[in-house]
Scaffold this active site. Structure first.
Site, PDB file in Angstrom:
ATOM      1  N   HIS A  77       0.820  -1.204   0.000  1.00 15.31           N
ATOM      2  CA  HIS A  77       0.000   0.000   0.000  1.00 15.31           C
ATOM      3  C   HIS A  77       0.860   1.263   0.000  1.00 15.31           C
ATOM      4  CE1 HIS A  77      -3.875  -2.067   1.667  1.00 15.31           C
ATOM      5  NE2 HIS A  77      -3.501  -2.512   0.476  1.00 15.31           N
ATOM      6  N   GLU A  79       0.853   3.966   1.805  1.00 10.54           N
ATOM      7  CA  GLU A  79       1.333   4.468   3.092  1.00 10.54           C
ATOM      8  C   GLU A  79       2.589   3.722   3.530  1.00 10.54           C
ATOM      9  OE1 GLU A  79      -3.268   4.201   3.429  1.00 10.54           O
ATOM     10  OE2 GLU A  79      -1.655   3.212   2.326  1.00 10.54           O
ATOM     11  N   CYS A 103      -5.768   1.286   5.741  1.00  8.09           N
ATOM     12  CA  CYS A 103      -6.255   0.008   6.274  1.00  8.09           C
ATOM     13  C   CYS A 103      -5.596  -0.261   7.628  1.00  8.09           C
ATOM     14  CB  CYS A 103      -5.942  -1.119   5.289  1.00  8.09           C
ATOM     15  SG  CYS A 103      -4.185  -1.550   5.224  1.00  8.09           S
TER      16      CYS A 103
END
Length: 159
Positions: A77, A79, A103
């Site tokens: 992801h 991030e 998430c």
């Protein structure tokens, strides 16, 4: 006289986050992140994609099927990519601008890295268990988060 129609810090960093997401090869969801110091310096950026050395052509991009036939076992992801891309030491007190609410797995990395604020553009999975878990951990750890205030400003780039 100076001009008055310049973009705000939030517009600038969210714009960079969204531009970063445009690097993603994911056919369904392009997410970008931009990590910023308390004094408005860009520390790192990331987007959702495969780990370095893993060809985008050799791994699946499907959303449904057996785990190993979908992107979910392989994609990192935005991030986490932004956190892992940072080479400057501590992210303590930083803000992360992200186009989609993190998430639960990314929330863990955000908490552990010392990032204290999340500014997100969309929370389209707010009713999912992973987002509920994320918010529970972020609240417990004292990480603040808020929805980006969309200005409706259009920015056009000619490249």
């Amino acid at each position: 006289m100076k001009r008055n129609d310049y973009i705000s810090w939030d517009e600038y960093f969210m714009g960079i986050s969204k531009l970063s997401g445009m690097r993603s090869k994911d056919p369904n969801t392009q997410v970008g992140s931009c990590i910023v110091s308390p004094d408005h310096k860009i520390l790192s950026m990331g987007y959702n994609g495969l780990p370095m050395g893993c060809s985008d052509d050799d791994f699946p991009w499907d959303r449904e099927g057996d785990m190993l036939d979908t992107k979910y076992a392989f994609v990192t992801h935005s991030e986490l990519n932004a956190i892992l891309n940072y080479r400057g030491g501590s992210l303590e007190g930083a803000t992360i601008y992200v186009s989609l609410f993190p998430c639960n797995e990314c929330a863990k990395a955000i908490i552990q890295s010392g990032i204290k604020t999340i500014v997100y553009a969309s929370d389209k999975y707010k009713d999912s268990e992973t987002t509920k878990a994320s918010k529970r951990m972020l609240d417990a750890a004292g990480v603040k988060y808020h929805l980006y205030e969309h200005t409706g400003r259009k920015i056009e780039l000619e490249l």
